[in-house]
Every structure is written in structure tokens, then in C-alpha cells.
Design a protein around this motif. Sequence first.
Motif, PDB file in Angstrom:
ATOM      1  N   TYR A 491     -65.798   0.332 -41.686  1.00  0.00           N
ATOM      2  CA  TYR A 491     -66.876   0.256 -42.670  1.00  0.00           C
ATOM      3  C   TYR A 491     -66.459  -0.606 -43.854  1.00  0.00           C
ATOM      4  O   TYR A 491     -65.275  -0.917 -44.042  1.00  0.00           O
ATOM      5  CB  TYR A 491     -67.293   1.648 -43.150  1.00  0.00           C
ATOM      6  N   LYS A 533     -73.349  -6.372 -37.632  1.00  0.00           N
ATOM      7  CA  LYS A 533     -74.231  -5.392 -38.266  1.00  0.00           C
ATOM      8  C   LYS A 533     -75.191  -6.127 -39.189  1.00  0.00           C
ATOM      9  O   LYS A 533     -74.787  -7.033 -39.927  1.00  0.00           O
ATOM     10  CB  LYS A 533     -73.411  -4.385 -39.090  1.00  0.00           C
ATOM     11  N   ASP A 547     -71.570   0.934 -42.641  1.00  0.00           N
ATOM     12  CA  ASP A 547     -70.849   1.207 -41.407  1.00  0.00           C
ATOM     13  C   ASP A 547     -71.038   0.041 -40.442  1.00  0.00           C
ATOM     14  O   ASP A 547     -72.114  -0.556 -40.369  1.00  0.00           O
ATOM     15  CB  ASP A 547     -71.369   2.488 -40.762  1.00  0.00           C
ATOM     16  N   PRO A 549     -70.145  -1.203 -36.245  1.00  0.00           N
ATOM     17  CA  PRO A 549     -69.543  -0.810 -34.968  1.00  0.00           C
ATOM     18  C   PRO A 549     -68.071  -1.190 -34.995  1.00  0.00           C
ATOM     19  O   PRO A 549     -67.714  -2.293 -35.414  1.00  0.00           O
ATOM     20  CB  PRO A 549     -70.327  -1.649 -33.948  1.00  0.00           C
ATOM     21  N   ARG A 598     -71.769  10.871 -30.361  1.00  0.00           N
ATOM     22  CA  ARG A 598     -72.952  10.029 -30.561  1.00  0.00           C
ATOM     23  C   ARG A 598     -73.639   9.759 -29.236  1.00  0.00           C
ATOM     24  O   ARG A 598     -73.009   9.372 -28.242  1.00  0.00           O
ATOM     25  CB  ARG A 598     -72.583   8.724 -31.257  1.00  0.00           C
ATOM     26  N   GLU A 600     -76.693   7.436 -27.942  1.00  0.00           N
ATOM     27  CA  GLU A 600     -77.634   6.370 -28.262  1.00  0.00           C
ATOM     28  C   GLU A 600     -78.985   6.657 -27.623  1.00  0.00           C
ATOM     29  O   GLU A 600     -79.070   7.123 -26.469  1.00  0.00           O
ATOM     30  CB  GLU A 600     -77.105   5.021 -27.781  1.00  0.00           C
ATOM     31  N   SER A 620     -77.556   1.041 -34.312  1.00  0.00           N
ATOM     32  CA  SER A 620     -76.282   1.232 -33.628  1.00  0.00           C
ATOM     33  C   SER A 620     -76.473   0.905 -32.149  1.00  0.00           C
ATOM     34  O   SER A 620     -77.592   0.928 -31.629  1.00  0.00           O
ATOM     35  CB  SER A 620     -75.822   2.676 -33.812  1.00  0.00           C
ATOM     36  N   ASP A 717     -82.782   5.632 -33.142  1.00  0.00           N
ATOM     37  CA  ASP A 717     -81.531   4.911 -32.927  1.00  0.00           C
ATOM     38  C   ASP A 717     -80.525   5.742 -32.136  1.00  0.00           C
ATOM     39  O   ASP A 717     -80.020   5.312 -31.107  1.00  0.00           O
ATOM     40  CB  ASP A 717     -80.949   4.510 -34.281  1.00  0.00           C
ATOM     41  N   TYR A 718     -80.220   6.952 -32.636  1.00  0.00           N
ATOM     42  CA  TYR A 718     -79.240   7.772 -31.920  1.00  0.00           C
ATOM     43  C   TYR A 718     -79.348   9.221 -32.377  1.00  0.00           C
ATOM     44  O   TYR A 718     -80.014   9.553 -33.372  1.00  0.00           O
ATOM     45  CB  TYR A 718     -77.809   7.265 -32.116  1.00  0.00           C
TER      46      TYR A 718
END
Length: 722
Positions: A491, A533, A547, A549, A598, A600, A620, A717-718
Motif C-alpha cells: 500500500y 491500481k 491499497d 494488489p 478474500r 472476488e 480488486s 467487487d469482493y
Amino acid sequence: MTRRLLARLLAVSALLLGALTVPGSAHADTEHPRQEYLRGSVAGLFLHWGQRTAPSHTSCSGWENDVTAGGWNADYWVQEAQKLHAQYLVLATFHSRLGYARPWPSKIPGSCAVKRDFLGEVIEAARAKGLKTILYMTDDPQWHAEGGNEWLNSAAYSAYKGRTVDLHTRDGFGEYSYDLFFEVMERYPELGGFWIDNDNAYWERNNLYAKIYQRRPHYTISNNNEDTPIMDMISNEQKTGMSPSYDYPQAVYTAAPRLIEADFKLPSTGAWWYDGSNPAVDRRLTLGRLITNAGSSVKALMAETAQVNGAFPSNQAAFNTFADGYLDQIWESLAGTEGGGYLHGGLTPGFWNDGAHGVTTVSRTDPDKHYIHVLTPPSTTTLRLRDNGYRVTAVTELRTGAAVPYTQSGGSLTLTGLGDWDPYDTVFKVTTAGREGIVPPAAYTMSASASASGRPAQAAADGDHRTYWDSDKTTPVSLRFDLGSARHVQYLGVNQREDSVSYARSGTEQSARIKDYRVYASADGANWGSPVKTGTLPSRRGVATIDVPAVTARHIRLEVVTTHAASSDSTRHKRLRIDEAWIGTDYAGGATTPTPNRHEAENASYTAGSTVDSNHGGFSGSGFVNTPNAVGSSVEWTVESASARSAPVTVRYANGTAQGRPMDVSVNGTVVAAGRAFDSTGTWTNWTDVTLTVPLQAGANTIRVSATTANGAPNLDYLDVE
């Protein structure tokens, strides 16, 4: 020597001191030892009290007689200030709307002057209890005939000066008030300083402020609504329009470590002075203002309307008594602290999950002691906020000392099982074991695609919030991190300079903060490829976290595409200033707490007709799910749990429409949250979280979100499961 001759000699001495030529800069020190008591303060009591306090008096002696006959006592004001947990008082009697009375036995004619030394009594009563007194001074003669009475006596002052001086002019009044400054300095060495409303050209031409600092080096000088560099502190008067209404610092436009004050009325309606009315005090608004100001290291100057005899109307007196006991319970989290999320470090303040809002504070003497102030609680039993890289070791409820269940992962601290919220401020005490996973500034170099003269990119990576990078009003513009070798990157953290409001107060007073951004990673600093991002940052105060990936790279580039200020605000349009920016290689607590599991949305099951899209940045994984606009449109995830338990889950979504898109949340076929709100996020690139706690069984579980209106679901998104 007669008393009259002695008085004349003292007056002449004061004027001679005022006539001294003092070489001085137009800029005082931003930080100076004389400011120590103000920097250590949380609040002050603002007293507008004078000859026109209701019932208005046209006779100076008549007003003084009624004050004394009514039982005025300086100790009362000091006691009331202590109930408010204030550390200083500001006495506004020489005020343009209150008759320009001097609350001291002045030898300089020109307006009402009392025989009894009210100012001296206040100074001594405050000093006996460890408080300071500051004297309000006006520069404004325009109200000299308000109410049909002439409050200024040009003839008397002209006779005193031996030449004609018109007190109705700004220059004439400037000369008169200039003389009063020196008389006060001569009489009251224990005064804390002056609170000025506002500037006068006569004072400036005659170098008044530098002379004050020379004559009384311990005096501080504050100015109302004008950030005058030579003065110690800027005060911000009665700001409104922000949301939530109590979050006063949203209207502040001066960056720390400059001393900053917010002055506001406790009865939020009515005049600054007593006009015969007794308006109610809004406890939530007032306490919220006090606490949010403390959460930004802004001093809260609270105005109350003393009557002729000094007593406060019953509603204000009752509030003071209430505040005395209330603040005692949480005083540890306000006294001896600084605002969290700014130059002193601390947890991230502001807008949290599920409608929650508040601020954080951090101890001045122990950087691992933090406080979370929840002024608006979440709609759930869970509170989540960014941890700003601190590894948390304990959380307790401040009032009771009870331990609070928490988890830490993904850059966030999550408190669970919450309830019984205080109506004004629920305070959690957080103990940490320092910050981790942050690349120290000395380990990387910073460059930029554009910089203003004297404000280079290196200033955003020097560990000093007093210096900053300025983009020279260039967009797009990039900050580039060279980490020296390939490193894991999780991040980016950014502290933007807090020198603009955080909401659009008008067409010409807007936020100079990052809006749309892109993040790139590169092995060689030349070949960047596509962004890892993209997204939009909301216009908010305090530290911002982006944040990414997880990538491994030597070079990271933060490209700011747009900023929030519109072109109508020519001062702040395209302006961008960053105090500090840094790289987080890992989230804090990663070694001891689990990372969220997580899931997705694009890998889940979803309603026929849904699409996996990637046209709105900031998501994400490989994309997000866009369901049909219909009742029942859904996404369903299958998740595993090692045991039967209650688990915090987070749904990340974006809703670029103006209307909410509520959904039912079901677990294993049972609705556990009916019609859960998924409100507008403003744009489709502005992703946000909804967190709730759900029951999971051991083994496989299905978690489904289903639209309850014809508008369908938001973009999904997730799902994170902790």
C-alpha cells in the motif's frame, strides 16, 4: 508625587514604549516557547461581556455600578471555565458591538473605562487556578453609533493627544487602540496575550506585533479569520455547512504545526453576547465540536453569553455542570494528546464503516497510546478503521476498562461485539507496539514530474511534516519512489497538506486534495506498463491509504490525475501539496493475526445476465460484477470456516447513482440482514465497504447478497471473511 502626576507619567511611559522602533520580520516563528500553554490546551472560554450586554447601558458608570451591585465575581468565570475543562479565557469587552468599553481603569480617554479593575481581577483569579487570560482587541470603529448612542469620544482623545484624531476612521481608531495595547502591556505583565479581530493598517505601519513580542516576550497573539504570519494562532469563527455538522475541522484551512483555534457559540443560535434570551445548548453538537477539534490538534474556544452580573443564562450554566462530569470520564483521551492521523501519527480518523464517524487522538508522551472517539456509531456492532501501520496489542473501553474483541488484518483494525453506544462519544483506548511494514524515508528516494520552486519531491519523504512537496499546479503529476531494490509493496500512505477545507464551502473555497489517481510499478523506472491500481480518493482530512494488489518492484509511481478543487477556485484549482508519502511493504499485525479470506465477486455465482466488467477503476482482482437492474439480482459466494462462529464479513461495492441500492444478506439460505443499505458512493470508481457480522457453520457456507429494488445491486467487487 500626586496620584494624578503618577498616572500621567505611567501613560506617557507606555506611549514612549509604543513609539520605539523595533526591527522585525513580518513572519513570527511557527513554533515558539511562548506558545507552550496554548499548545498544551484543549479549550478556552470566550466571554463577550460589555456595556451593551442586555440591558444595554449608555452610561459607563451606570454599567459598572450594576455589574458590581449584581455580585460580579471573577472566580465564577474561572470556575465555569474549569467545568468546561478549559485552560484559558478570552475576555471580549473592548468590542465594537458591545460599546468599546475598557474593563480596566484606563488613563487614555476615548471610550468607556471603568474604575474597578475587572481585567486585573480575572487575570489573578485565573492565574490562581493555573489558567491564562487573553484580552480581545478590536480594530473596527464602524459600530461607533450603534443603537443610537455615540460610543467613541474623538474630542476627548484629540485633547489627550494634542491634535485632532477622528476615532470614526480606521486610522484614527487604529492609533487609539494602538495606545491601549501599550497601556495594557504596562499594567498587566501576567496577561497571556491578545486576541485580535482583525488587522489595522495603523498597527501594521507602526510594527505593533513585533513591539508586543519585544515588550512582553511571553504574550501570544491570535487573529480571527486571518492567517497573519507574524501572529501565533489563527482562529476560525463559527464555521458551518460540513457533514456531520459537528466535524468543525473540515472548515479549517491552515496546516499544523501552525497553532489553530476554532471559536464557536455554545448556544448555536442567537448572538455572541447576552441579548436577554436563554437559548438551548445542543450537547451533541457542542461536545462533537470540542472532540473533533481535539482530534485535529485544534483549540476549541467556546463562547458563552455572560449577563451583566457575569452569571450565565440557566441553559449554559446547566451545560457547564453536565460537561464537568462528562468530560472527567474521558479526559485522559483529550488532555495531553494530539490529533491522530496527522503529523503526530495515530490511527486514521474520519468516515468509517456503516455510517460511523469520529476522530482519533494519540498521547504526546507515549506514541503507542491511542484513543478512538466514536461520535456517530455504526449501524452494526462492528467498527472498522485503518490502522496506519500500527500493530495493535490491546483495545479497551475507556470508561469501564473492559476488553474489546478485535482483529487486525488488511491494514484495518476491526472491533467487534460492540453496543451500548454513548450518545455523544464512545471512547476506546488502543495500545500498540509501534508501526511495522513501513519503508523508512532514508531507504528510498523521491522524485516528481513537476515541483514548485523550493518545494521539491524530497520534502515528501524526509519524515518532517513541516516541509512539503508542491506540484506547481500541474495535473496529471507523478510522485516516484525508488526503493533501491525490488521490494514487496502492499500500500501507499499519504498525508496531504491540511491547508484547504475538505468540502466545497463555496465556489472559491474548495479542497486541494487528490481525486483521481493511478499507481504503477516498474522494475527499471522506465517501463511502467498498465497501472496496478486506479481509483478515486474522497476529499477527507487525515492520512489516506491506497491499497494495491501485492507487487514486487523497485519503482512505484503515484500519478495524480485530478484534484478536487473546481476551476472556480483559482487559488486551489490543481494545487497539490503533500507533507509525507510512504510505502507499506506489509500490513501491520500480519505475523500474528489472520489476513481476511478474500473472495472476488467475479469468481462467485451470480444472476444470469450479469457481466464481469473492468471499465470503472479501483477494483480488486480482474474485475467486478455488474448485475441486471432488477429485484433479486444477486451474487453468491461459497466460503469455508474451520468452526462454527460469528465472523465479520465485508462487502466491497460501488454505487455511482444518487439512490441507494439495498440488498438482503443471506447465509446458508437464511436472511441475516434484510434490506441492508448500500448507499451511493458518488461515482462508480469510488469503492467502499459494508461490514457486518454473520453466523457461519463449520465447513462450507453460502453468503448471498440480493437486490431488493428494481434498481438492482451495486457493482460488487469482493467479499472479505475474517
